[in-house]
Write a protein that holds these residues in place. Sequence first.
Motif, PDB file in Angstrom:
ATOM      1  N   VAL A 179       0.851  -1.202   0.000  1.00  0.00           N
ATOM      2  CA  VAL A 179       0.000   0.000   0.000  1.00  0.00           C
ATOM      3  C   VAL A 179       0.883   1.247   0.000  1.00  0.00           C
ATOM      4  CG1 VAL A 179      -1.645   1.354   1.355  1.00  0.00           C
ATOM      5  CG2 VAL A 179      -2.027  -1.095   1.020  1.00  0.00           C
ATOM      6  N   GLY A 180       1.908   1.262   0.849  1.00  0.00           N
ATOM      7  CA  GLY A 180       2.830   2.410   0.877  1.00  0.00           C
ATOM      8  C   GLY A 180       3.561   2.574  -0.437  1.00  0.00           C
ATOM      9  N   ALA A 181       4.052   1.465  -0.965  1.00  0.00           N
ATOM     10  CA  ALA A 181       4.767   1.517  -2.249  1.00  0.00           C
ATOM     11  C   ALA A 181       3.812   1.919  -3.371  1.00  0.00           C
ATOM     12  CB  ALA A 181       5.399   0.163  -2.551  1.00  0.00           C
ATOM     13  N   PHE A 182       2.571   1.460  -3.297  1.00  0.00           N
ATOM     14  CA  PHE A 182       1.572   1.805  -4.314  1.00  0.00           C
ATOM     15  C   PHE A 182       1.298   3.300  -4.316  1.00  0.00           C
ATOM     16  CE2 PHE A 182      -2.870   2.698  -5.352  1.00  0.00           C
ATOM     17  CZ  PHE A 182      -2.888   2.286  -6.670  1.00  0.00           C
ATOM     18  N   VAL A 183       1.194   3.892  -3.132  1.00  0.00           N
ATOM     19  CA  VAL A 183       0.947   5.338  -3.044  1.00  0.00           C
ATOM     20  C   VAL A 183       2.065   6.097  -3.755  1.00  0.00           C
ATOM     21  CG1 VAL A 183       0.835   7.301  -1.445  1.00  0.00           C
ATOM     22  CG2 VAL A 183      -0.480   5.231  -0.972  1.00  0.00           C
ATOM     23  N   VAL A 184       3.300   5.676  -3.539  1.00  0.00           N
ATOM     24  CA  VAL A 184       4.440   6.320  -4.198  1.00  0.00           C
ATOM     25  C   VAL A 184       4.380   6.062  -5.706  1.00  0.00           C
ATOM     26  CG1 VAL A 184       6.959   6.330  -4.422  1.00  0.00           C
ATOM     27  CG2 VAL A 184       5.904   6.236  -2.156  1.00  0.00           C
ATOM     28  N   ASP A 185       4.229   4.798  -6.095  1.00  0.00           N
ATOM     29  CA  ASP A 185       4.204   4.397  -7.500  1.00  0.00           C
ATOM     30  C   ASP A 185       3.069   5.095  -8.248  1.00  0.00           C
ATOM     31  OD1 ASP A 185       3.898   3.068  -9.956  1.00  0.00           O
ATOM     32  OD2 ASP A 185       4.004   1.066  -9.089  1.00  0.00           O
ATOM     33  N   TYR A 186       1.847   4.915  -7.761  1.00  0.00           N
ATOM     34  CA  TYR A 186       0.680   5.468  -8.451  1.00  0.00           C
ATOM     35  C   TYR A 186       0.674   6.991  -8.377  1.00  0.00           C
ATOM     36  CZ  TYR A 186      -3.950   5.114 -10.553  1.00  0.00           C
ATOM     37  OH  TYR A 186      -5.015   5.184 -11.423  1.00  0.00           O
ATOM     38  N   GLY A 187       1.211   7.544  -7.277  1.00  0.00           N
ATOM     39  CA  GLY A 187       1.313   9.001  -7.153  1.00  0.00           C
ATOM     40  C   GLY A 187       2.200   9.587  -8.242  1.00  0.00           C
ATOM     41  N   PHE A 188       3.367   8.992  -8.433  1.00  0.00           N
ATOM     42  CA  PHE A 188       4.253   9.429  -9.517  1.00  0.00           C
ATOM     43  C   PHE A 188       3.565   9.243 -10.869  1.00  0.00           C
ATOM     44  CE2 PHE A 188       7.829   9.435  -6.585  1.00  0.00           C
ATOM     45  CZ  PHE A 188       8.680  10.376  -7.134  1.00  0.00           C
ATOM     46  N   TYR A 189       2.941   8.081 -11.052  1.00  0.00           N
ATOM     47  CA  TYR A 189       2.264   7.766 -12.323  1.00  0.00           C
ATOM     48  C   TYR A 189       1.195   8.805 -12.630  1.00  0.00           C
ATOM     49  CZ  TYR A 189      -0.294   4.973 -15.787  1.00  0.00           C
ATOM     50  OH  TYR A 189      -0.914   4.533 -16.928  1.00  0.00           O
ATOM     51  N   PHE A 190       0.339   9.094 -11.656  1.00  0.00           N
ATOM     52  CA  PHE A 190      -0.745  10.053 -11.846  1.00  0.00           C
ATOM     53  C   PHE A 190      -0.194  11.448 -12.103  1.00  0.00           C
ATOM     54  CE2 PHE A 190      -3.621  13.264 -10.162  1.00  0.00           C
ATOM     55  CZ  PHE A 190      -4.753  13.025 -10.934  1.00  0.00           C
ATOM     56  N   LEU A 191       0.723  11.896 -11.243  1.00  0.00           N
ATOM     57  CA  LEU A 191       1.260  13.247 -11.394  1.00  0.00           C
ATOM     58  C   LEU A 191       1.956  13.434 -12.740  1.00  0.00           C
ATOM     59  CD1 LEU A 191       2.723  13.906  -7.831  1.00  0.00           C
ATOM     60  CD2 LEU A 191       0.749  15.021  -8.876  1.00  0.00           C
ATOM     61  N   LEU A 192       2.786  12.481 -13.100  1.00  0.00           N
ATOM     62  CA  LEU A 192       3.538  12.617 -14.348  1.00  0.00           C
ATOM     63  C   LEU A 192       2.633  12.495 -15.580  1.00  0.00           C
ATOM     64  CD1 LEU A 192       6.717  10.566 -13.412  1.00  0.00           C
ATOM     65  CD2 LEU A 192       6.552  13.053 -13.691  1.00  0.00           C
ATOM     66  N   SER A 193       1.758  11.494 -15.587  1.00  0.00           N
ATOM     67  CA  SER A 193       0.944  11.262 -16.790  1.00  0.00           C
ATOM     68  C   SER A 193      -0.228  12.226 -16.903  1.00  0.00           C
ATOM     69  CB  SER A 193       0.441   9.819 -16.833  1.00  0.00           C
ATOM     70  OG  SER A 193      -0.442   9.568 -15.752  1.00  0.00           O
ATOM     71  N   TYR A 194      -0.901  12.465 -15.800  1.00  0.00           N
ATOM     72  CA  TYR A 194      -2.135  13.261 -15.852  1.00  0.00           C
ATOM     73  C   TYR A 194      -1.860  14.756 -15.745  1.00  0.00           C
ATOM     74  CZ  TYR A 194      -7.072  14.295 -15.081  1.00  0.00           C
ATOM     75  OH  TYR A 194      -8.346  14.770 -15.195  1.00  0.00           O
ATOM     76  N   LEU A 195      -1.004  15.138 -14.824  1.00  0.00           N
ATOM     77  CA  LEU A 195      -0.764  16.563 -14.606  1.00  0.00           C
ATOM     78  C   LEU A 195       0.349  17.137 -15.485  1.00  0.00           C
ATOM     79  CD1 LEU A 195      -1.135  16.849 -10.728  1.00  0.00           C
ATOM     80  CD2 LEU A 195      -2.838  17.325 -12.488  1.00  0.00           C
ATOM     81  N   PHE A 196       1.364  16.335 -15.780  1.00  0.00           N
ATOM     82  CA  PHE A 196       2.497  16.839 -16.549  1.00  0.00           C
ATOM     83  C   PHE A 196       2.566  16.276 -17.968  1.00  0.00           C
ATOM     84  CE2 PHE A 196       3.868  17.316 -12.104  1.00  0.00           C
ATOM     85  CZ  PHE A 196       4.053  18.689 -12.088  1.00  0.00           C
ATOM     86  N   ALA A 197       1.565  15.507 -18.361  1.00  0.00           N
ATOM     87  CA  ALA A 197       1.425  14.978 -19.727  1.00  0.00           C
ATOM     88  C   ALA A 197       2.622  14.138 -20.195  1.00  0.00           C
ATOM     89  CB  ALA A 197       1.146  16.110 -20.717  1.00  0.00           C
ATOM     90  N   VAL A 198       3.278  13.465 -19.247  1.00  0.00           N
ATOM     91  CA  VAL A 198       4.338  12.518 -19.612  1.00  0.00           C
ATOM     92  C   VAL A 198       3.653  11.277 -20.166  1.00  0.00           C
ATOM     93  CG1 VAL A 198       6.200  11.066 -18.685  1.00  0.00           C
ATOM     94  CG2 VAL A 198       5.913  13.423 -17.865  1.00  0.00           C
ATOM     95  N   GLN A 199       4.186  10.709 -21.231  1.00  0.00           N
ATOM     96  CA  GLN A 199       3.599   9.513 -21.845  1.00  0.00           C
ATOM     97  C   GLN A 199       3.408   8.443 -20.770  1.00  0.00           C
ATOM     98  OE1 GLN A 199       4.593   6.241 -22.808  1.00  0.00           O
ATOM     99  NE2 GLN A 199       3.097   5.942 -24.428  1.00  0.00           N
ATOM    100  N   TYR A 200       2.262   7.748 -20.761  1.00  0.00           N
ATOM    101  CA  TYR A 200       1.896   6.868 -19.655  1.00  0.00           C
ATOM    102  C   TYR A 200       2.868   5.711 -19.425  1.00  0.00           C
ATOM    103  CZ  TYR A 200      -0.184   3.299 -22.724  1.00  0.00           C
ATOM    104  OH  TYR A 200      -0.392   2.319 -23.654  1.00  0.00           O
ATOM    105  N   LEU A 201       3.497   5.182 -20.464  1.00  0.00           N
ATOM    106  CA  LEU A 201       4.460   4.094 -20.255  1.00  0.00           C
ATOM    107  C   LEU A 201       5.744   4.601 -19.587  1.00  0.00           C
ATOM    108  CD1 LEU A 201       3.996   2.091 -23.584  1.00  0.00           C
ATOM    109  CD2 LEU A 201       3.167   1.458 -21.307  1.00  0.00           C
ATOM    110  N   VAL A 202       6.148   5.804 -19.916  1.00  0.00           N
ATOM    111  CA  VAL A 202       7.319   6.423 -19.273  1.00  0.00           C
ATOM    112  C   VAL A 202       6.990   6.741 -17.815  1.00  0.00           C
ATOM    113  CG1 VAL A 202       8.874   8.429 -19.280  1.00  0.00           C
ATOM    114  CG2 VAL A 202       8.196   7.351 -21.448  1.00  0.00           C
ATOM    115  N   ALA A 203       5.808   7.295 -17.580  1.00  0.00           N
ATOM    116  CA  ALA A 203       5.376   7.603 -16.219  1.00  0.00           C
ATOM    117  C   ALA A 203       5.279   6.327 -15.383  1.00  0.00           C
ATOM    118  CB  ALA A 203       4.033   8.326 -16.242  1.00  0.00           C
ATOM    119  N   ALA A 204       4.822   5.243 -15.992  1.00  0.00           N
ATOM    120  CA  ALA A 204       4.724   3.960 -15.288  1.00  0.00           C
ATOM    121  C   ALA A 204       6.109   3.471 -14.873  1.00  0.00           C
ATOM    122  CB  ALA A 204       4.036   2.917 -16.160  1.00  0.00           C
TER     123      ALA A 204
END
Length: 140
Positions: A21-46
């Motif tokens: 759960v802790g690791a998911f918050v970090v992982d998904y947080g980066f994924y969401f911020l990078l892909s959704y807010l900063f428009a980084v391509q989703y595979l790179v953000a992942a």
Amino acid sequence: MIFEKTNNTFVQLFRYGFVAVGAFVVDYGFYFLLSYLFAVQYLVAAFIGFVAGTATNYLISKYMVFQGEPKSRVSEVFLVFLISGVGLLWLEIGLYVLTDIYGVHYLLSKLIMTGIVFLWNFFARKFFMYSRFFNILKEP
């Protein structure tokens, strides 16, 4: 039960769930911020989120799940990232298939694939790092 040393797979899986759960918050947080807010391509953000989440997972699970002093810290970290690298490969392929081929929203695809990779990471680490066949820990 939380911090006591144990080799019981069910207890370790339960603890690993909390760690995840802790690791998911970090992982998904980066994924969401990078892909959704900063428009980084989703595979790179992942990829970026996955590396950050794996580092978090390693640090927390070291004390809560797979306890003990390794024979070699370098080997331990290498194996964690090698196993996680396989998980990352599954994640990226799954994201691509779910999102680009089946049209599942990329944020939902990430949730689905995170569950699958969670199971891979736990059981691979349990078997390839801490089983009686491949034990990387020093004998007490």
